[in-house]
Scaffold this motif. Sequence first.
Motif, PDB file in Angstrom:
ATOM      1  N   HIS A  38       0.833  -1.213   0.000  1.00 36.61           N
ATOM      2  CA  HIS A  38       0.000   0.000   0.000  1.00 36.61           C
ATOM      3  C   HIS A  38       0.865   1.259   0.000  1.00 36.61           C
ATOM      4  CE1 HIS A  38      -3.905  -1.975   1.646  1.00 36.61           C
ATOM      5  NE2 HIS A  38      -3.464  -2.535   0.539  1.00 36.61           N
ATOM      6  N   TRP A  39       1.943   1.263   0.760  1.00 44.10           N
ATOM      7  CA  TRP A  39       2.858   2.411   0.800  1.00 44.10           C
ATOM      8  C   TRP A  39       3.484   2.629  -0.576  1.00 44.10           C
ATOM      9  CZ3 TRP A  39       8.385   2.157   0.603  1.00 44.10           C
ATOM     10  CH2 TRP A  39       9.003   3.382   0.845  1.00 44.10           C
ATOM     11  N   LEU A  43       2.922   5.925  -3.026  1.00 43.41           N
ATOM     12  CA  LEU A  43       4.013   6.746  -3.566  1.00 43.41           C
ATOM     13  C   LEU A  43       3.986   6.764  -5.091  1.00 43.41           C
ATOM     14  CD1 LEU A  43       7.017   5.893  -1.261  1.00 43.41           C
ATOM     15  CD2 LEU A  43       5.576   7.916  -1.237  1.00 43.41           C
ATOM     16  N   ALA A  44       3.655   5.654  -5.715  1.00 49.98           N
ATOM     17  CA  ALA A  44       3.582   5.616  -7.182  1.00 49.98           C
ATOM     18  C   ALA A  44       2.465   6.521  -7.677  1.00 49.98           C
ATOM     19  CB  ALA A  44       3.358   4.186  -7.654  1.00 49.98           C
ATOM     20  N   LYS A  45       1.340   6.555  -6.959  1.00 51.27           N
ATOM     21  CA  LYS A  45       0.228   7.423  -7.352  1.00 51.27           C
ATOM     22  C   LYS A  45       0.606   8.886  -7.172  1.00 51.27           C
ATOM     23  CE  LYS A  45      -4.552   8.476  -6.254  1.00 51.27           C
ATOM     24  NZ  LYS A  45      -5.667   8.229  -5.346  1.00 51.27           N
ATOM     25  N   ARG A  46       1.282   9.209  -6.088  1.00 54.79           N
ATOM     26  CA  ARG A  46       1.668  10.593  -5.826  1.00 54.79           C
ATOM     27  C   ARG A  46       2.662  11.095  -6.860  1.00 54.79           C
ATOM     28  NH1 ARG A  46       1.432  13.105  -0.427  1.00 54.79           N
ATOM     29  NH2 ARG A  46       2.186  14.750  -1.771  1.00 54.79           N
ATOM     30  N   SER A  47       3.553  10.232  -7.349  1.00 56.69           N
ATOM     31  CA  SER A  47       4.559  10.676  -8.313  1.00 56.69           C
ATOM     32  C   SER A  47       3.944  10.898  -9.695  1.00 56.69           C
ATOM     33  CB  SER A  47       5.689   9.663  -8.405  1.00 56.69           C
ATOM     34  OG  SER A  47       5.221   8.452  -8.957  1.00 56.69           O
TER      35      SER A  47
END
Length: 73
Positions: A38-39, A43-47
């Motif tokens: 999930h973490w 992070l992949a979504k935020r980038s």
Amino acid sequence: MEMLLGANVSIGQYILVILLPVTFGNIISGGFFVGGLHWYLYLAKRSNENIDIEVQLPEATVYHSVKQHNDAV
């Protein structure tokens, strides 16, 4: 299963030596892997938030009706 087959293991030994370590290992590793996944996905979504991707959809397919024959056996 060991006790049913005649092994010299008591219920207390089974709980302390087998059941508790396996249960704690599953809890810790499950939390680590699920939390880590999930973490990572967060992070992949935020980038990728600031990237604009233009998607072109294919044109709609036109379907034609077909008449059925009444002479089917």
